[in-house]
Each structure stands twice: as structure tokens, then as C-alpha cells.
Scaffold this motif. Structure first.
Motif, PDB file in Angstrom:
ATOM      1  N   THR A 123      12.150   1.361  -6.344  1.00  0.00           N
ATOM      2  CA  THR A 123      11.703  -0.080  -6.133  1.00  0.00           C
ATOM      3  C   THR A 123      10.293  -0.015  -5.189  1.00  0.00           C
ATOM      4  OG1 THR A 123      13.857  -0.807  -6.843  1.00  0.00           O
ATOM      5  CG2 THR A 123      12.365  -2.256  -5.428  1.00  0.00           C
ATOM      6  N   THR A 124      10.752   0.571  -3.965  1.00  0.00           N
ATOM      7  CA  THR A 124       9.807   0.464  -2.774  1.00  0.00           C
ATOM      8  C   THR A 124       8.314   1.478  -3.457  1.00  0.00           C
ATOM      9  OG1 THR A 124      11.130   0.422  -1.242  1.00  0.00           O
ATOM     10  CG2 THR A 124       9.259   1.429  -0.429  1.00  0.00           C
ATOM     11  N   PRO A 125       8.471   2.495  -4.129  1.00  0.00           N
ATOM     12  CA  PRO A 125       6.889   2.767  -4.321  1.00  0.00           C
ATOM     13  C   PRO A 125       6.580   2.463  -5.583  1.00  0.00           C
ATOM     14  CG  PRO A 125       8.782   4.590  -4.622  1.00  0.00           C
ATOM     15  CD  PRO A 125       9.498   3.294  -4.086  1.00  0.00           C
ATOM     16  N   THR A 126       7.229   1.720  -6.449  1.00  0.00           N
ATOM     17  CA  THR A 126       6.654   1.195  -7.735  1.00  0.00           C
ATOM     18  C   THR A 126       6.609  -0.252  -7.720  1.00  0.00           C
ATOM     19  OG1 THR A 126       8.527   1.375  -9.024  1.00  0.00           O
ATOM     20  CG2 THR A 126       7.259   3.366  -8.834  1.00  0.00           C
ATOM     21  N   MET A 127       7.682  -1.012  -7.576  1.00  0.00           N
ATOM     22  CA  MET A 127       7.644  -2.231  -7.870  1.00  0.00           C
ATOM     23  C   MET A 127       7.008  -3.196  -6.641  1.00  0.00           C
ATOM     24  SD  MET A 127       8.692  -5.192  -9.407  1.00  0.00           S
ATOM     25  CE  MET A 127       9.531  -4.139 -10.762  1.00  0.00           C
ATOM     26  N   ALA A 128       7.124  -2.717  -5.144  1.00  0.00           N
ATOM     27  CA  ALA A 128       6.375  -3.417  -4.297  1.00  0.00           C
ATOM     28  C   ALA A 128       5.038  -3.385  -4.455  1.00  0.00           C
ATOM     29  CB  ALA A 128       6.923  -2.705  -3.127  1.00  0.00           C
ATOM     30  N   PRO A 129       4.318  -2.209  -5.079  1.00  0.00           N
ATOM     31  CA  PRO A 129       2.898  -2.265  -5.285  1.00  0.00           C
ATOM     32  C   PRO A 129       2.639  -3.163  -6.627  1.00  0.00           C
ATOM     33  CG  PRO A 129       3.611  -0.162  -4.978  1.00  0.00           C
ATOM     34  CD  PRO A 129       4.809  -0.752  -4.965  1.00  0.00           C
ATOM     35  N   GLN A 130       3.432  -2.995  -7.186  1.00  0.00           N
ATOM     36  CA  GLN A 130       3.211  -4.068  -8.771  1.00  0.00           C
ATOM     37  C   GLN A 130       3.120  -5.512  -8.089  1.00  0.00           C
ATOM     38  OE1 GLN A 130       2.908  -3.453 -12.183  1.00  0.00           O
ATOM     39  NE2 GLN A 130       2.528  -5.566 -12.075  1.00  0.00           N
ATOM     40  N   LEU A 131       4.280  -5.896  -7.207  1.00  0.00           N
ATOM     41  CA  LEU A 131       4.188  -7.294  -6.984  1.00  0.00           C
ATOM     42  C   LEU A 131       3.266  -7.561  -5.922  1.00  0.00           C
ATOM     43  CD1 LEU A 131       8.060  -8.025  -6.487  1.00  0.00           C
ATOM     44  CD2 LEU A 131       6.730  -8.394  -8.122  1.00  0.00           C
ATOM     45  N   ALA A 132       2.563  -6.641  -5.092  1.00  0.00           N
ATOM     46  CA  ALA A 132       1.648  -6.696  -4.327  1.00  0.00           C
ATOM     47  C   ALA A 132       0.305  -7.038  -5.065  1.00  0.00           C
ATOM     48  CB  ALA A 132       1.406  -5.141  -3.445  1.00  0.00           C
ATOM     49  N   LYS A 133       0.070  -6.518  -6.075  1.00  0.00           N
ATOM     50  CA  LYS A 133      -1.088  -6.519  -7.021  1.00  0.00           C
ATOM     51  C   LYS A 133      -1.178  -7.858  -7.375  1.00  0.00           C
ATOM     52  CE  LYS A 133      -1.928  -1.748  -8.561  1.00  0.00           C
ATOM     53  NZ  LYS A 133      -0.920  -0.969  -9.427  1.00  0.00           N
ATOM     54  N   ALA A 134       0.213  -8.377  -8.029  1.00  0.00           N
ATOM     55  CA  ALA A 134       0.303  -9.749  -8.495  1.00  0.00           C
ATOM     56  C   ALA A 134      -0.119 -10.811  -7.636  1.00  0.00           C
ATOM     57  CB  ALA A 134       1.733  -9.991  -8.943  1.00  0.00           C
ATOM     58  N   ALA A 135       0.247 -10.586  -6.202  1.00  0.00           N
ATOM     59  CA  ALA A 135       0.287 -11.560  -4.992  1.00  0.00           C
ATOM     60  C   ALA A 135      -1.129 -11.196  -4.808  1.00  0.00           C
ATOM     61  CB  ALA A 135       1.076 -10.933  -3.903  1.00  0.00           C
ATOM     62  N   ALA A 136      -1.618 -10.431  -4.811  1.00  0.00           N
ATOM     63  CA  ALA A 136      -3.128 -10.162  -4.306  1.00  0.00           C
ATOM     64  C   ALA A 136      -4.215 -11.013  -5.223  1.00  0.00           C
ATOM     65  CB  ALA A 136      -3.490  -9.027  -3.947  1.00  0.00           C
ATOM     66  N   THR A 137      -3.760 -10.968  -6.654  1.00  0.00           N
ATOM     67  CA  THR A 137      -4.485 -11.473  -7.790  1.00  0.00           C
ATOM     68  C   THR A 137      -4.381 -12.940  -7.476  1.00  0.00           C
ATOM     69  OG1 THR A 137      -4.135  -9.738  -9.064  1.00  0.00           O
ATOM     70  CG2 THR A 137      -4.558 -11.620 -10.145  1.00  0.00           C
ATOM     71  N   ALA A 138      -3.082 -13.211  -7.305  1.00  0.00           N
ATOM     72  CA  ALA A 138      -3.038 -14.789  -7.090  1.00  0.00           C
ATOM     73  C   ALA A 138      -3.667 -15.244  -5.996  1.00  0.00           C
ATOM     74  CB  ALA A 138      -1.426 -15.112  -6.964  1.00  0.00           C
ATOM     75  N   ARG A 139      -3.711 -14.758  -4.887  1.00  0.00           N
ATOM     76  CA  ARG A 139      -4.240 -15.142  -3.616  1.00  0.00           C
ATOM     77  C   ARG A 139      -6.113 -15.327  -4.096  1.00  0.00           C
ATOM     78  NH1 ARG A 139      -4.095 -10.374  -0.597  1.00  0.00           N
ATOM     79  NH2 ARG A 139      -6.173  -9.975  -1.111  1.00  0.00           N
ATOM     80  N   GLU A 140      -6.664 -14.263  -4.677  1.00  0.00           N
ATOM     81  CA  GLU A 140      -7.760 -14.271  -4.948  1.00  0.00           C
ATOM     82  C   GLU A 140      -8.359 -15.551  -5.845  1.00  0.00           C
ATOM     83  OE1 GLU A 140     -10.245 -12.738  -3.337  1.00  0.00           O
ATOM     84  OE2 GLU A 140      -8.306 -12.034  -2.218  1.00  0.00           O
ATOM     85  N   LEU A 141      -7.194 -15.665  -6.941  1.00  0.00           N
ATOM     86  CA  LEU A 141      -7.519 -16.865  -7.801  1.00  0.00           C
ATOM     87  C   LEU A 141      -7.467 -18.193  -7.386  1.00  0.00           C
ATOM     88  CD1 LEU A 141      -6.226 -16.706 -11.111  1.00  0.00           C
ATOM     89  CD2 LEU A 141      -4.961 -18.364 -10.199  1.00  0.00           C
ATOM     90  N   LEU A 142      -6.618 -18.182  -6.037  1.00  0.00           N
ATOM     91  CA  LEU A 142      -6.451 -19.534  -5.329  1.00  0.00           C
ATOM     92  C   LEU A 142      -7.862 -19.893  -4.577  1.00  0.00           C
ATOM     93  CD1 LEU A 142      -2.789 -19.137  -4.007  1.00  0.00           C
ATOM     94  CD2 LEU A 142      -3.940 -20.974  -5.925  1.00  0.00           C
ATOM     95  N   ILE A 143      -8.443 -18.729  -3.906  1.00  0.00           N
ATOM     96  CA  ILE A 143      -9.621 -18.762  -3.254  1.00  0.00           C
ATOM     97  C   ILE A 143     -10.553 -19.205  -4.266  1.00  0.00           C
ATOM     98  CG2 ILE A 143     -11.554 -17.469  -2.284  1.00  0.00           C
ATOM     99  CD1 ILE A 143      -9.322 -15.899  -0.821  1.00  0.00           C
ATOM    100  N   ASP A 144     -10.756 -18.352  -5.417  1.00  0.00           N
ATOM    101  CA  ASP A 144     -11.743 -19.042  -6.513  1.00  0.00           C
ATOM    102  C   ASP A 144     -11.607 -20.509  -6.878  1.00  0.00           C
ATOM    103  OD1 ASP A 144     -11.543 -15.950  -8.536  1.00  0.00           O
ATOM    104  OD2 ASP A 144     -12.900 -16.484  -7.085  1.00  0.00           O
ATOM    105  N   ARG A 145     -10.178 -21.112  -6.789  1.00  0.00           N
ATOM    106  CA  ARG A 145     -10.170 -22.321  -7.134  1.00  0.00           C
ATOM    107  C   ARG A 145     -10.425 -23.204  -6.342  1.00  0.00           C
ATOM    108  NH1 ARG A 145      -4.525 -23.616 -10.280  1.00  0.00           N
ATOM    109  NH2 ARG A 145      -5.003 -21.978 -11.827  1.00  0.00           N
ATOM    110  N   ALA A 146     -10.273 -22.862  -4.858  1.00  0.00           N
ATOM    111  CA  ALA A 146     -11.021 -23.712  -3.705  1.00  0.00           C
ATOM    112  C   ALA A 146     -12.285 -23.727  -3.818  1.00  0.00           C
ATOM    113  CB  ALA A 146     -10.251 -23.364  -2.558  1.00  0.00           C
TER     114      ALA A 146
END
Lengths: 700, 163
Positions: A123-146
């Protein structure tokens, strides 16, 4: 290779006959053409290739509601290792929201992306990075939207505390930007991870999510799930393993009011309106069983494993490591050391037994269950009941632990089978006796180890043959030019499968005990002897840390001794020092010091808890635990007879965590267990000859 | 089938039961008191621990006849409103759990222990709580939680006695 994580060799097959009618219906509808579905041999192989958790769509991972609440989906299971907290720490950091705003939605196959299962410290070496990427993507998407909303360049915007803010002072909450709508787009697989210096929640001891519910009894486990019209089921088990049904008389059971008896081939189950009536009904069933003869016992087990072992020249090449030339290494040796170790079966003894609640509704099967790979269970349910996977939903509430012992689907299948006949939802809770006898064990093994040293006391060759126990942890950390290491599958008389650390518990034990024996025979310091042969600086670091903490080398004192062991496993490294004292009934462990390093630490308190817990569990395998059996029956398959560590068994535990913020975070659920037994065994050798087996026994 | 009335957390629960029926089963599956857990059915793991007249009892092996008419307290009955019992608070602060399955039983066993031994040593804890298993291995933290709860409860008692 997924087989490395789930080593189940003998899934319990259920072939229900109730399908014959349904199957024939399908056939006739198709005009007699035959539909053949391929059935993978290994129930655990889901047939999916590619990544272990694949879903490119951002929305399958993250949802941001209009009020700013963030829901994160994952197929990983919370089994007490606290990933519900640590994964939320990762998302809160990358998405830049308050920790309290994040809710993990875990393990509902209708709601979360496919996942291979929670095991292997992944979980820590694979799922956490997966969720990190998703969260980072969402963050950048929100910046784009703003940026779009305000017609500004995104470089003028920043994300923090659940808001996007502009340099001119304008700001908007995430919730206002999403308005609760589904996030559109794909996860950016190349989203860069935040540097360690930017960690806000990670690296801190965030308290366990929902901690309060654990101390009030409010936290819901599968056995606490209720459904309208719920009934209770029990399975009537064979008298011994491998026994077949000769006859069954269910008259007395059926006479009990409200009881349904289900007999399908060798499967006998009862359903009743209450748990206590189900218990009575099951006891009232009179079944005659034909025992399976000629089964090995725990006494003849090792001879049987050796006899049925595969491998050698023409055999199975699984888990084979060959370097250099072992024969040449032997020729260079001035001394050769050979030993054979016996490793018994041990049981997981999760406090929560196997439990499932199954409900059929409009042709859809929903099962609340305890399992570590929910999607594999979904597949097995679909296959057993011949329904499409889309008509099966598996939900795994937080589990009362697993330790690798809850990979299989049998209780889910049993509940679903009974629910099908009862026409009502059915809850099955396995008894402790069933949990011992009808689940599976950590594999037993016979391990042959041979090594040599030259005149300078350098290791010249290393031969290691593990029969049946498994290939995990076979690789040695020591610099030895000539090695032949092999795993040999064998015929296991008992059902076996995954365990915390898998075979690494056995393999590290044998390796480290043998290294210790060699060092002793040479009159060499066991720590120095290891350091001479170690190149991996991480292993050296933990070894040195425990040596320092126990003031190695210990001053010789009558009746006291210290033993040391080290190793690496699943991306992390560990070393243990055990301080042991002689006692009237043999010996007592007084203190265990363990140094552990798993890269950048995500939750220091959670990590410390995991290490301590693994150490305590490791005491069991080291000192007490072994399954005894004969004629297909367990001889110590009860809580009263199978000794697990209790309060009185716990020594002083001293933990050294080495944080490596410059390294990726590795998992920590398993590795801390692997050096406990060999450290103790090495110490006990000071008091006399130690049997080459587990549990550790001083030969009198 | 005889009828029993069980007094649980100050409330009466009538139940028709057989001699072999356990308190745990009726609590969990018929009275909606699912806080006490089933771990072994032998009285050897402690996940089902409740208090009967202030003494720790393994409810999985407590027949209805044996506990009828006595004062039963479960994990659901020890906090008042949103205020946690000091033992619960201590477990929470020490984070003395991982999977949490043993926790209700540990909390109840601790309350039972502290009633007879307000200042338990580690040996006292090991002896009295021998029936309570934590397979996740959280024993060291649980010992800390027990002693933290003990010290707080003794301070409270001491200050009450001074008034």
C-alpha cells in the motif's frame, strides 16, 4: 509475480449442484450451443494484466463535494495497519486540503477502482503514489479552472488549505470550483510528487482516523452489519480434513422452528432466525463422514515434505538464485557447516474470525465480508454462482486484522449459498474451531542450509534449499560469490497460504541462525562477521544501531546472553537484538531492541505501533506457536491450547526508527517480524544446544 | 424455554433462552449491543469482556441463567453522553489499538481491574488481564493506557476524598 504474495496452493472448492438447473436454462435459451467460460486454476489470479490498481480516470479516485469534502476511493483494506490514516495524509498533502476534509472510501467493489489486494506491504509504495498522482492532478485541474474563471494566468495562482488563491487576493474554495460535480479527465501519470520538504501531514503522527469509535465499541466490523430480514447461518463441517460425506440425517435440525437446512453435495449448512438457534440446529445435524486415511501427522510432516519435494536438476525452478560455482566454493573451504531446520505450520489467529453477510436482491449479490483481496473474492463469487461480475458487489468493512490469513472466499461463498436457499440475507460467523481447522496456515517447511568459510574466515559458498515453506526472503544480504538457493514446492498435508512476511519468517530465521552458528564456531564476533560480508549500507545501518543500543559486545555474564540478526525484505531493512536470561523452565526474553528503516516515514506513531506489533507477533512464532495434528485433526486447534503471546510474554521493547527522508517510502507491515526469532535463537545458544527448528527449544 | 430478564447498562432486556445460550450472542445479535466482540467462544481471548456486578466476565461463556438478575455493564454503558470514561480516554490518547477488535474487551477488563487494584503494576496487569489477547501486539501501549487511566482516576478519587 502475484503468486509470491498469495501462496495458496489449495483453494477450498465449492461446486454447487444448484446451478445445474440454471445452467440448463441458459443452454436451452442459447439453442443448445455451449458456452464455456475459462476457469483459471489459481483462484487468486484475477486474469488482469498491467498495474495492480488500474484506472486512468481521475473521478474513479477522487471526488470533491460542493462543501469541500474530499472522498478518496481505494480498493485497499484497512486491517489495522492504519492505511486509512496514512493514505489520507498523502492525499491531504498533495491536494492541499485540511486532513479532516478527507474521507477514505475503501473496499466497495461497486465504488472503487480494481485492486489486486492488500498484502505484500504494497500500500505505501504503490497505492500512496497512485493517490498522490490523482490528488496532484485534481489540484492542477482546480488551478486551471480558477484561471479560466478569473481569466488569469495559472502562474498567478496557488493551492493551499482547500482554496485556490490569486496573487491579487481573490480566492475560491475547491467546493465552489467543483460544485460537487464529477471531476473530468485522466490522472496524470507523470504528475511530480511533492518533495519531502513540502510534506505537511506526512511525516507527522496524525492520530488514527475515527479513533474514538474504536474505544466506544461503535466501530463497525463485518459481524456488526445488520440487514432487514437478516438470518444466521452455520456450516456443518467434516469431522476431519479430507473426509467425505457418507450420510446425513437432518430430521432433528429441520424440526427446530424456523430452521432451513441446505445440503448441496458435501456442503451442509443451516439457516435460522438467530445465531443461537443456528448453533443448536447445526449441532442437531447427524452427519457421517468417511475419513481420509494415510495422512501425515505433525510428527511425520517433515519426512513427508522431504519425500514429496520437487526440484533438483529437473525440477521446479521457482525462486532459484544461482551465482558463481558452488562446487568451486566448497573446494576453497577449510570448514563447511551444514544444518537442516524444521519449520512448523502456524496459525494467524486473527481475533476477528471469518465473517460474511450475503444478500441476493434482483439477481445481484452483495456480500459484506472479511478479505484482503475483495476483487478476487468478487470474481470467485461470480464464478461459483455463475453470474456476471457486474452483478456481484463485495464490501469489506475495516477488518479485525488479517496478517495474511484472510485471502480466501469460502465464508463469502457459504453465506451466499445459504442466502440463496433462504431467500433472505444470511450472516455467517465462523467459530474459532473453524478458523483454526478450515482456514489455512503459514506453510511448514524443511530447510537445508550449507555454507563454507576459507582460512581467512570469509564465506565461500551458500546453499539453501527451502522445501514447501516458500520463496519469500530467500535472497541473502551477504556478499558470497558462490550461491545456489532454491525453493522446492512439496505436497502440503494442511491447507496453507499467506502470512505476515510469508516464508521470510522461516528463511530469515534459518539464514541468520546459520550465520550465527558459523560465527560462533570461528570464535568470531557475530556483528563483525556480518558487517564483513555486508555491502548494503541500509542493512549495515540498522545492524549497527541495535549493536550500539545493546552496548555490543555484551560483557559475558552467567545466565544472560544477547543475540543479533538482520535482514531486508519488501523494500525495508531491519535488525533485532534480543537480551535473554536463563530461567527455571529454560529462558526468558528480557528485552528486544529493533532498528527499522523503510525510507521516508509517513506516520511515525503508526509506524512505531506496527513495528511493536510485529515484534510481539514474532514472539509467538519464535517461542510458542506450532500446529499439532494427526489423522486429519488438529490437536491444538483452540484458543486455550494454541499459545499466542499474551501480556505476560511481552518483554521490554525498544524501537529505533531510522527515518530516510531522501528515500521513497516503503511498507512496514511485515518486515519487522523477520528478525525476532533468529535474534532470540542466537542468544539462547549461549545456554546450550538449540534445536534446529521453530519454536526455539533448548535441548535438555 | 425459561424467560430471563437481563439488566444491561441500567435497562431491562427480557429474553427467552436455553441454558446453553450465551450472554454475548443475545447482546450482539438480538439486543443491538454489538460493541462486545466474538473472538473465540471459549473465554480465552477477552474480546467479549463485560462487567457483571463490577467484575470482568467473558460473556461468550456466560450462560443467561448465570447473569440474570445481576448488573451487567458493557462498552456501550460506560461513557456518559459525549464524555468518555477515563479508561476509554486513556486508550484513545495512547492509541492503544491497531485493528481495534480487542479494544472494547480490553477497556472493560481494565475497568474491572482498576476497581480491585487501583494502582496496578505491570505484573498485576499481566496476571489479571491474561485472558485478554491483542493479536496485533499492542500490549505495551495497552499497559501504558491502563496506567495512565489509573493515575488519572486515582487523582480524581483523591481530590474527591479531600472535599
Amino acid at each position: 509475480m502475484s503468486g509470491q504474495y498469495i501462496e495458496l496452493s489449495d483453494p477450498m472448492p465449492y461446486r454447487f449442484e444448484l446451478h445445474r438447473r440454471d445452467f440448463l436454462r441458459v443452454l436451452s435459451a442459447m439453442g443448445g450451443g455451449l458456452l464455456i467460460a475459462s476457469m483459471p486454476a489459481d483462484a487468486q489470479e484475477s486474469g488482469r494484466s498491467g498495474s495492480a490498481s488500474d484506472s486512468p480516470e481521475l473521478a474513479s479516485w477522487i471526488h470533491i463535494a460542493g462543501d469541500g469534502r474530499v472522498t478518496v476511493n481505494t480498493g485497499k483494506v484497512e486491517i489495522g495497519q492504519n492505511i486509512r490514516t496514512s493514505l489520507a495524509q498523502t492525499v491531504a498533502d498533495e491536494l492541499r486540503v485540511a486532513f479532516a476534509a478527507v474521507t477514505m472510501q475503501m473496499c466497495d467493489t461497486d465504488l472503487v477502482p480494481f485492486d489486486m489486494g492488500t498484502f505484500g506491504s504494497r500500500t505505501t509504495p504503490t497505492m500512496a503514489p497512485q493517490l498522490a498522482k490523482a490528488a496532484a492532478t485534481a489540484r492542477e485541474l482546480l488551478i486551471d479552472r480558477a484561471a479560466q474563471k478569473w481569466s488569469v494566468d495559472r502562474s498567478a495562482l496557488s493551492a493551499a488549505d482547500g482554496r485556490i488563491s490569486a496573487t491579487d487576493g481573490r480566492s475560491v474554495t475547491y467546493g465552489e470550483l467543483t460544485r460537487g460535480e464529477t471531476l473530468v479527465g485522466m490522472t496524470n501519470e507523470r504528475a511530480p510528487a511533492s518533495p519531502r520538504s513540502a510534506w505537511r501531514y506526512r511525516g507527522t503522527a496524525v492520530p488514527k482516523v475515527d479513533g474514538r469509535a474504536f474505544v466506544t465499541g461503535g466501530h463497525q466490523y463485518t459481524s456488526d452489519v445488520t440487514r432487514p430480514g437478516l438470518m444466521y447461518g452455520r456450516v456443518v463441517r467434516p469431522e476431519s480434513m479430507g473426509a467425505t460425506l457418507k450420510s446425513v440425517d437432518d430430521t432433528a435440525a429441520r424440526a427446530i422452528a424456523g430452521v432451513t437446512v441446505v445440503i448441496d453435495g458435501d456442503f451442509i449448512g443451516v439457516v435460522a432466525s438467530s445465531e443461537r438457534v443456528a448453533k443448536r440446529a447445526a449441532a442437531a445435524v447427524r452427519a457421517e463422514w468417511q475419513p481420509k486415511g494415510g495422512q501425515p501427522s505433525s510428527e511425520t510432516l517433515y519426512e513427508y515434505l522431504r519425500k514429496t519435494a520437487q526440484g533438483g536438476e529437473s525440477g521446479n525452478r521457482q525462486g532459484e538464485i544461482v551465482t558463481g560455482d558452488v562446487a568451486a566454493g566448497r573446494a576453497q573451504s577449510t570448514r563447511v557447516f551444514e544444518a537442516t531446520y524444521r519449520i512448523p505450520y502456524i496459525a494467524h489467529v486473527s481475533l476477528e474470525p471469518r465473517t460474511a453477510v450475503a444478500e441476493w436482491s434482483d439477481g445481484k449479490l452483495t456480500v459484506w465480508t472479511v478479505t484482503q483481496p475483495p476483487f478476487a473474492v468478487r470474481e470467485e463469487l461470480a464464478r461459483t454462482f455463475r453470474v456476471p461480475e457486474s452483478r456481484v458487489r463485495v464490501i469489506v468493512p475495516d477488518m479485525g486484522s488479517g496478517y495474511g490469513g484472510k485471502h480466501t472466499a469460502e465464508h463469502s461463498i457459504e453465506a451466499a449459498r445459504l442466502a440463496r436457499s433462504a431467500g433472505r440475507p444470511v450472516k455467517i460467523v465462523w467459530t474459532r474451531a473453524e478458523e483454526f481447522a478450515w482456514a489455512y496456515f503459514r506453510p511448514a517447511g524443511v530447510i537445508d542450509v550449507k555454507a563454507g568459510v576459507d582460512a581467512q574466515g570469509r564465506l565461500t559458498f551458500w546453499e539453501f534449499d527451502n522445501i514447501n515453506s516458500g520463496p519469500a526472503g530467500l535472497r541473502s544480504p551477504y556478499r558470497i560469490a558462490n550461491q545456489r538457493i532454491q525453493f522446492h514446492p512439496a505436497d502440503s498435508p494442511l491447507r496453507q497460504g499467506s502470512y505476515r512476511g510469508l516464508a521470510a519468517t522461516a528463511n530469515h530465521y534459518v539464514r541468520e541462525m546459520h550465520i550465527d552458528a558459523i560465527a560462533r564456531a570461528l570464535g568470531a564476533d557475530p556483528v563483525e562477521f556480518r558487517l564483513r560480508h555486508l555491502d548494503d549500507p541500509r542493512v549495515c545501518a540498522v545492524l549497527s544501531a541495535v549493536a550500539e543500543r545493546c552496548s555490543w559486545p555484551p560483557k559475558p555474564q552467567p545466565g544472560r546472553a544477547t543475540g543479533i540478526a538482520c535482514g531486508f525484505e519488501k523494500g525495508s531493512v531491519v535488525a533485532t537484538a534480543a537480551e535473554v536470561v536463563k530461567s527455571p523452565d529454560g529462558f526468558r526474553v528480557e528485552r528486544l531492541i529493533e532498528a527499522f528503516e523503510c525510507g521516508a516515514v509517513v506516520n511515525p506513531d503508526g509506524l512505531q505501533n506496527q513495528i511493536e506489533g510485529a515484534i510481539v507477533q514474532g514472539l509467538g512464532g519464535a517461542l510458542f506457536e506450532q500446529i499439532r495434528f494427526a489423522d486429519g485433526k488438529l490437536l491444538n486447534g483452540t484458543m486455550a491450547q494454541y499459545r499466542v503471546p499474551r501480556f505476560k510474554d511481552v518483554p521490554v521493547v525498544d524501537i529505533i526508527v531510522i527515518d530516510r527522508p531522501d528515500q521513497p517510502s516503503a511498507g512496514a507491515g511485515e518486515t519487522p517480524i523477520v528478525t525476532v526469532a533468529p535474534a532470540i535463537g542466537a542468544a539462547v545458544r549461549a545456554f546450550g544446544e538449540v534445536d534446529t527448528a521453530l519454536p526455539i527449544t533448548l535441548k535438555t | 424455554m425459561p424467560r430471563y430478564t437481563l439488566q444491561i447498562n441500567g435497562r431491562g432486556y427480557p429474553v427467552d433462552g436455553d441454558p446453553g445460550d450465551s450472554l454475548l450472542s443475545v447482546m450482539r445479535y438480538e439486543f443491538g449491543l454489538a460493541g462486545s466482540k466474538f473472538g473465540c467462544g471459549e473465554g480465552f481471548c477477552g474480546a467479549c469482556t463485560v462487567l457483571v456486578d463490577d467484575q470482568a466476565v467473558r460473556s461468550c461463556v456466560a450462560p443467561l441463567a448465570a447473569v440474570a438478575g445481576k448488573r451487567i455493564t458493557t462498552i456501550e454503558g460506560i461513557s456518559s453522553g459525549t464524555k468518555l470514561h477515563p479508561v476509554q480516554q486513556a486508550f484513545l490518547e495512547t492509541e492503544a489499538f491497531q485493528c481495534g477488535y480487542c479494544t472494547p474487551g480490553m477497556v472493560m477488563a481494565t475497568i474491572g481491574l482498576l476497581r480491585t487494584t487501583p494502582n496496578p503494576s505491570e505484573q498485576d496487569i499481566a496476571r489479571v488481564m491474561d485472558r485478554n489477547v491483542c493479536r496485533c501486539g499492542v500490549f505495551p501501549r495497552i499497559v501504558k493506557a491502563v496506567r495512565l487511566a489509573a493515575s488519572r482516576m486515582n487523582r480524581t478519587t483523591a481530590s474527591e476524598n479531600r472535599r
